[in-house]
Design a protein around this motif. Structure first.
Motif, mmCIF file in Angstrom:
data_model
loop_
_atom_site.group_PDB
_atom_site.id
_atom_site.type_symbol
_atom_site.label_atom_id
_atom_site.label_comp_id
_atom_site.label_asym_id
_atom_site.label_seq_id
_atom_site.Cartn_x
_atom_site.Cartn_y
_atom_site.Cartn_z
ATOM 1 N N LYS A 114 -12.233 7.552 1.138
ATOM 2 C CA LYS A 114 -10.946 7.553 1.839
ATOM 3 C C LYS A 114 -9.815 7.072 0.938
ATOM 4 O O LYS A 114 -8.723 7.643 0.917
ATOM 5 C CB LYS A 114 -11.039 6.666 3.080
ATOM 6 C CG LYS A 114 -9.745 6.563 3.874
ATOM 7 C CD LYS A 114 -9.910 5.627 5.062
ATOM 8 C CE LYS A 114 -8.594 5.460 5.813
ATOM 9 N NZ LYS A 114 -8.719 4.495 6.942
ATOM 10 N N ASP A 115 -10.079 6.007 0.166
ATOM 11 C CA ASP A 115 -9.018 5.392 -0.636
ATOM 12 C C ASP A 115 -8.815 6.047 -1.995
ATOM 13 O O ASP A 115 -7.703 6.045 -2.529
ATOM 14 C CB ASP A 115 -9.328 3.903 -0.852
ATOM 15 C CG ASP A 115 -9.054 3.058 0.377
ATOM 16 O OD1 ASP A 115 -8.792 3.645 1.447
ATOM 17 O OD2 ASP A 115 -9.111 1.823 0.284
ATOM 18 N N PHE A 116 -9.899 6.603 -2.576
ATOM 19 C CA PHE A 116 -9.816 7.081 -3.951
ATOM 20 C C PHE A 116 -10.106 8.566 -4.110
ATOM 21 O O PHE A 116 -9.960 9.113 -5.196
ATOM 22 C CB PHE A 116 -10.753 6.265 -4.850
ATOM 23 C CG PHE A 116 -10.389 4.809 -4.911
ATOM 24 C CD1 PHE A 116 -9.428 4.358 -5.798
ATOM 25 C CD2 PHE A 116 -10.974 3.905 -4.050
ATOM 26 C CE1 PHE A 116 -9.070 3.029 -5.842
ATOM 27 C CE2 PHE A 116 -10.630 2.561 -4.083
ATOM 28 C CZ PHE A 116 -9.671 2.114 -4.977
ATOM 29 N N LEU A 118 -5.601 -1.366 -5.034
ATOM 30 C CA LEU A 118 -6.292 -0.637 -3.978
ATOM 31 C C LEU A 118 -7.774 -1.008 -3.949
ATOM 32 O O LEU A 118 -8.384 -1.055 -2.872
ATOM 33 C CB LEU A 118 -6.108 0.872 -4.174
ATOM 34 C CG LEU A 118 -4.665 1.370 -4.094
ATOM 35 C CD1 LEU A 118 -4.594 2.861 -4.435
ATOM 36 C CD2 LEU A 118 -4.081 1.118 -2.705
ATOM 37 N N HIS A 119 -8.359 -1.275 -5.108
ATOM 38 C CA HIS A 119 -9.739 -1.774 -5.165
ATOM 39 C C HIS A 119 -9.853 -3.115 -4.435
ATOM 40 O O HIS A 119 -10.802 -3.355 -3.686
ATOM 41 C CB HIS A 119 -10.174 -1.962 -6.621
ATOM 42 C CG HIS A 119 -10.520 -0.705 -7.338
ATOM 43 N ND1 HIS A 119 -11.790 -0.194 -7.368
ATOM 44 C CD2 HIS A 119 -9.755 0.154 -8.063
ATOM 45 C CE1 HIS A 119 -11.811 0.922 -8.083
ATOM 46 N NE2 HIS A 119 -10.587 1.150 -8.525
ATOM 47 N N ARG A 142 0.802 -1.228 0.000
ATOM 48 C CA ARG A 142 0.000 0.000 0.000
ATOM 49 C C ARG A 142 0.837 1.282 0.000
ATOM 50 O O ARG A 142 0.542 2.191 -0.796
ATOM 51 C CB ARG A 142 -0.971 -0.011 1.185
ATOM 52 C CG ARG A 142 -1.968 1.146 1.158
ATOM 53 C CD ARG A 142 -2.934 1.086 2.319
ATOM 54 N NE ARG A 142 -3.944 0.062 2.161
ATOM 55 C CZ ARG A 142 -3.981 -1.091 2.824
ATOM 56 N NH1 ARG A 142 -3.036 -1.381 3.701
ATOM 57 N NH2 ARG A 142 -4.943 -1.959 2.623
ATOM 58 N N MET A 149 -9.623 -2.848 -0.579
ATOM 59 C CA MET A 149 -10.866 -2.372 0.013
ATOM 60 C C MET A 149 -11.865 -3.519 0.156
ATOM 61 O O MET A 149 -12.469 -3.714 1.220
ATOM 62 C CB MET A 149 -11.464 -1.253 -0.843
ATOM 63 C CG MET A 149 -12.715 -0.633 -0.249
ATOM 64 S SD MET A 149 -13.521 0.557 -1.351
ATOM 65 C CE MET A 149 -14.434 -0.566 -2.409
ATOM 66 N N ARG A 176 -15.380 4.108 2.671
ATOM 67 C CA ARG A 176 -14.023 3.630 2.394
ATOM 68 C C ARG A 176 -13.553 4.093 1.022
ATOM 69 O O ARG A 176 -12.367 4.426 0.836
ATOM 70 C CB ARG A 176 -14.004 2.102 2.471
ATOM 71 C CG ARG A 176 -12.681 1.445 2.106
ATOM 72 C CD ARG A 176 -11.543 1.782 3.067
ATOM 73 N NE ARG A 176 -10.308 1.170 2.614
ATOM 74 C CZ ARG A 176 -9.897 -0.044 2.994
ATOM 75 N NH1 ARG A 176 -10.625 -0.761 3.841
ATOM 76 N NH2 ARG A 176 -8.756 -0.533 2.545
ATOM 77 N N HIS A 193 -4.103 1.757 -9.623
ATOM 78 C CA HIS A 193 -5.229 1.744 -8.688
ATOM 79 C C HIS A 193 -5.785 0.345 -8.415
ATOM 80 O O HIS A 193 -6.454 0.139 -7.398
ATOM 81 C CB HIS A 193 -6.377 2.623 -9.218
ATOM 82 C CG HIS A 193 -6.165 4.079 -8.997
ATOM 83 N ND1 HIS A 193 -5.623 4.911 -9.953
ATOM 84 C CD2 HIS A 193 -6.420 4.869 -7.925
ATOM 85 C CE1 HIS A 193 -5.566 6.143 -9.488
ATOM 86 N NE2 HIS A 193 -6.039 6.147 -8.266
ATOM 87 N N SER A 253 -8.759 8.011 -10.928
ATOM 88 C CA SER A 253 -9.495 7.416 -9.805
ATOM 89 C C SER A 253 -10.898 7.016 -10.242
ATOM 90 O O SER A 253 -11.889 7.626 -9.821
ATOM 91 C CB SER A 253 -9.552 8.404 -8.633
ATOM 92 O OG SER A 253 -8.266 8.662 -8.134
ATOM 93 N N VAL A 298 0.319 3.949 -3.009
ATOM 94 C CA VAL A 298 -0.268 5.266 -2.726
ATOM 95 C C VAL A 298 0.690 6.373 -3.132
ATOM 96 O O VAL A 298 0.285 7.385 -3.727
ATOM 97 C CB VAL A 298 -0.646 5.376 -1.237
ATOM 98 C CG1 VAL A 298 -1.041 6.805 -0.882
ATOM 99 C CG2 VAL A 298 -1.798 4.421 -0.910
#
Length: 494
Positions: free
Chosen positions: A383-385, A351-352, A175, A355, A380, A348, A337, A179
């Motif tokens: 927050k992530d995207f 990251l999907h 992560r 989650m 969430r 990305h 995003s 990021v």
């Protein structure tokens, strides 16, 4: 030897019936009339009942006690049958049939809810699916699978010996670099231009077939159809692929097709001697995803291959607004995003998955209820995207997996990316001139390497062992992260 021979003959018929069940699923997702959904649910429950009865037949246990393997392949077959027998015996026949019936019907309800952006329409069905899968996980855990952890017992169905703790540790290592790369890329001053225009369905599908052919897909043992959510189905000498078409976004169709070609080519590449045996299919979903992701990304989105695709796009669609192959390469690999996992760029994508993995663990750890899932997803996602979900079809309704009970499946996508990173590093070392072929639209040298190193073995080796034998080193997330940073820093001039 008599016990071994009898067991393998029995297993052959079980494997054949399993293929029939898979074909029913393919039919349901492609050509089955909508009005047949309830009936298909009963059909799926019936065949699952037959399969469960065979998989838990006491004779299998007796044969396993007496069987002596004639060779290494036989020993591995016995190990896989023994593992499957224990898992199936732990799940009551009533529960296995009910899961098959409910998830078959749930697919149609999910598709309706997705089309209408109506979460409430799907929640009662999803609640039932989760209830059943919790019961299954608990039954498996009680039998000692997953180390006694219900969610790990479900993960183990898709990636044997993987655990949520180990996957979470891998994600924690990945992560920060993902990021940091995302922030650097999104802050770049000169992003690639998006592809714009109208791209007719028939022409997209024609080029999709060419893309499948480019990677050596065997049309004599496969076919291409449309589905709401692209998938591959079957093995042995019948491995079919599906795709979907958005007329404003041909990359959706093209890269879904290449992705599914990776899955199907794996199944078609397994040694024919393993047909209708426990070795006659991909060893795990992580290894399966390594094939689909390396085809889609490291090969299909490479500068060499996109240069060829740029010319094909001009030939099929005319002027599409991206003048040069270099700019087209940047457009194909454009980072943003977006909402949809299957359309996510390489930066990305994981990251999907992270989650979804965390949401699943919360669902099975009694920290989240189905009624609260949409809110948890949306919070969430922001927050992530950094963007708010605009509609449920772009949020918790986008994936088919939960409707069909595939809990524990999502983390194998990222594990597949990690495996693909390792395989790509080894592939490039072994075939340094691979780009010469890719630039001509010829992915067959890569397919031949993957077949020799991974695909032909089917289930002969354990997942991590398959990758280590192919690459010469133990699987690690480092090659994937190094590849991503090198590729996207170059594309964005960082």
């Amino acid at each position: 030897m008599t016990a071994f021979t009898d067991l393998m003959a029995f297993q052959r018929d079980t494997e054949a019936l399993s293929q029939i069940a898979g074909r029913l699923g393919w039919d349901q997702e492609t050509v089955m009339p909508d009005g047949a959904a309830e009936q298909r649910g009963e059909e799926m429950a019936a065949i699952e009942g037959v399969l469960h009865s065979r998989r838990t037949d006491p004779r299998v246990g007796d044969w396993l006690e007496k069987a002596e393997a004639p060779d290494a392949a036989g020993a591995r077959s016995l190990a896989l049958i023994r593992r499957a027998y224990g898992r199936n015996a732990a799940v009551p026949a009533r529960l296995a049939s009910e899961i098959a019936r409910v998830t078959s019907v749930a697919q149609g309800i999910w598709a309706e809810a997705r089309a209408k952006n109506d979460v409430a329409h799907f929640l009662p069905t999803l609640d039932k699916v989760v209830e059943l899968m919790r019961e299954k996980g608990q039954a498996l855990a009680a039998a000692g699978f997953g180390g006694g952890n219900a969610y790990d017992a479900l993960v183990d169905d898709y990636e044997p010996e993987a655990t949520a703790e180990g996957l979470a540790a891998m994600f924690d290592r990945m992560r920060p670099r993902l990021v940091a790369l995302r922030e650097a890329v999104l802050g770049a001053a000169n992003p690639p231009a998006p592809l714009r225009g109208h791209f007719a369905e028939a022409r997209q599908l024609g080029l999709a077939r060419d893309l499948a052919t480019a990677f050596g897909y065997d049309w004599n043992r496969g076919r291409l159809d449309l589905a709401v959510h692209p998938f591959s189905s079957g093995s042995g000498n019948d491995a079919r692929i599906t795709t979907r078409v958005v007329e404003s976004d041909p990359f959706n169709c093209f890269y879904s097709t290449i992705h599914e070609v990776g899955h199907a080519t794996y199944e078609l590449g397994i040694d024919q001697s393993h047909l209708f045996t426990p070795l006659g299919q991909g060893v795990s979903m992580g290894v399966h995803e390594s094939q689909s992701r390396i085809y889609e990304n490291q090969l299909g989105r490479s500068r060499a291959f996109t240069g060829w695709l740029h010319g094909q796009m001009h030939a099929v669609f005319g002027d599409h607004g991206i003048a040069s192959p270099d700019e087209f390469y940047r457009t194909v690999n454009r980072v943003g995003s977006g909402f949809i996992r299957t359309e996510a760029d390489e930066v990305h994508y994981n990251l999907h998955i992270m989650m979804r993995f965390d949401l699943e663990r919360a669902l099975f750890g009694d920290r989240l209820e189905v009624a609260d899932l949409e809110e948890a997803w949306n919070v969430r996602f922001v927050k992530d995207f950094g963007v708010s979900v605009d509609k449920p079809a772009h949020g918790m309704l986008q994936d088919v997996h939960w409707s069909v009970g595939l809990f524990g499946y999502f983390p194998t996508y990222s594990l597949g990316n990690v495996y693909a990173g390792c395989l790509h590093q080894a592939l490039r070392a072994d075939i340094p001139d691979l780009d010469d072929a890719l630039a001509k639209g010829d992915g067959r040298p890569a397919t031949e390497w993957l077949r020799a190193k991974v695909q032909r073995f089917g289930g002969l080796y354990k997942p991590a062992e398959v990758i280590e034998r192919a690459c010469g080193f133990a699987p690690s997330e480092a090659p994937l992260l190094d590849y991503l940073e090198g590729k996207f820093r170059a594309i964005y001039g960082l």
